[in-house]
Write an enzyme that holds these catalytic residues in place. Structure first.
Site, mmCIF file in Angstrom:
data_model
loop_
_atom_site.group_PDB
_atom_site.id
_atom_site.type_symbol
_atom_site.label_atom_id
_atom_site.label_comp_id
_atom_site.label_asym_id
_atom_site.label_seq_id
_atom_site.Cartn_x
_atom_site.Cartn_y
_atom_site.Cartn_z
ATOM 1 N N GLY A 1 4.342 54.732 13.911
ATOM 2 C CA GLY A 1 3.069 55.078 14.532
ATOM 3 C C GLY A 1 1.870 54.721 13.680
ATOM 4 N N ASN B 1 9.354 50.439 12.850
ATOM 5 C CA ASN B 1 10.744 50.590 12.400
ATOM 6 C C ASN B 1 11.519 51.637 13.194
ATOM 7 O OD1 ASN B 1 9.152 52.665 11.230
ATOM 8 N ND2 ASN B 1 10.733 53.045 9.697
#
Length: 304
Positions: free
Chosen positions: A155, A179
């Site tokens: 984020g 990721n």
């Protein structure tokens, strides 16, 4: 370019501070700056976000101050959206620098504790706050520059990607990327769309499937960030870049930005409730909850 150089000097002297406009660019026409004198604008701060506004340059700096890793909790996301809205609604503000007050980390991404062992109502509230953050930042009328002064996974990477320009500290220990796959989570379509728009389809496809975190030099190579600078030069360079963007007529830049980003923004707006329900259904699965619990245990052991 003389105007840009003058503005850059003003920003540098002030220490990277702010400027603003109205609600997000999607769904409304861009506006011209007012011709009347601008009212003074004060700095403001809350628990997670610190905002400073320089009236002479019209540039704001938003600093994340949620140690240890600026995780995107519900409280953080809410404060971020409120702070950005305040700047958007302030006619004195035309540009904003987004950075971190916590050493070595820009943002660690979504707060795992918000997605583990909570009620469906909480998941819905949390995901709506994530959506709101992205809609406001990606659709902002202001010039947005990310000064990435630490690692920025998941984020945190999305927030940087949502800005108009990204400058990262030249440190191979700092990495950035979406990721989510490493945690057993799938990045939603609007994360993916934002990523593809920045780095292209092939790089995004490979990186998303592998859940890759790219060290700063690799991030520059892939176009994930626009430039690298030594940490001591970050403030100066960010001010210079912002001044260059602000030298352009606001209406032309805003309408161009809206044209480039509108389809991606409209896609989430049209499917917002469906996206929330998909998130709730996915995150509530026992296999996903198990993965998140294992990840949290791993983090606890690292801290220990």
């Amino acid at each position: 370019m003389a105007a840009a150089a003058t503005l850059a000097r003003q920003i540098a002297r002030s220490g990277m501070l702010p400027l603003c406009h109205g609600p997000p660019a999607w769904g409304r026409a861009a506006r011209q700056p007012p011709s009347l004198p601008l009212a003074p604008c004060r700095a403001f701060s809350n628990n997670k976000i610190m905002v400073e506004l320089d009236e002479s340059s019209g540039v704001a700096t938003m600093k994340f101050k949620s140690p240890p890793v600026n995780s995107l909790s519900l409280e953080f996301l809410t404060e971020f959206s409120i702070s950005l809205e305040k700047l958007e609604n302030n006619r004195a503000c035309r540009g904003v620098i987004i950075t971190s007050a916590v050493p070595k980390i820009f943002s660690s991404g979504l707060d795992i504790t918000e997605m583990c062992g909570k009620s469906t109502e909480h998941y819905a509230e949390f995901w709506r706050a994530v959506q709101e953050m992205w809609l406001r930042l990606y659709g902002s009328n202001m010039v947005t520059v990310a000064a990435v002064n630490g690692s920025s996974p998941a984020g945190g990477c999305l927030m940087a990607l949502s800005c108009d320009y990204r400058i990262m500290v030249e440190n191979p220990k700092f990495s950035i990327g979406l990721n989510e796959a490493q945690l057993g989570i799938v990045a939603p379509f609007w994360f993916k769309d934002t990523f593809v728009n920045v780095v292209g389809h092939r790089v995004a496809e490979r990186s998303l499937q592998l859940g890759s975190l790219h060290p700063a030099p690799e991030a520059l190579k892939f176009g994930l960030v626009d430039e690298l600078v030594p940490e001591e030069k970050l403030q100066e360079r960010t001010g210079a870049v912002l001044a260059q963007w602000l030298a352009l007529p606001d209406h032309a830049r805003q309408l161009t930005k809206s044209m480039m980003r509108k389809a991606v923004l409209d896609r989430l707006v049209a499917h917002r409730e469906e996206d929330i329900q998909n998130f709730i259904s996915f995150i509530s699965k026992e296999s996903i909850q198990k993965s998140l619990r294992m990840y949290m245990e791993m983090l606890k052991k690292k801290k220990g």
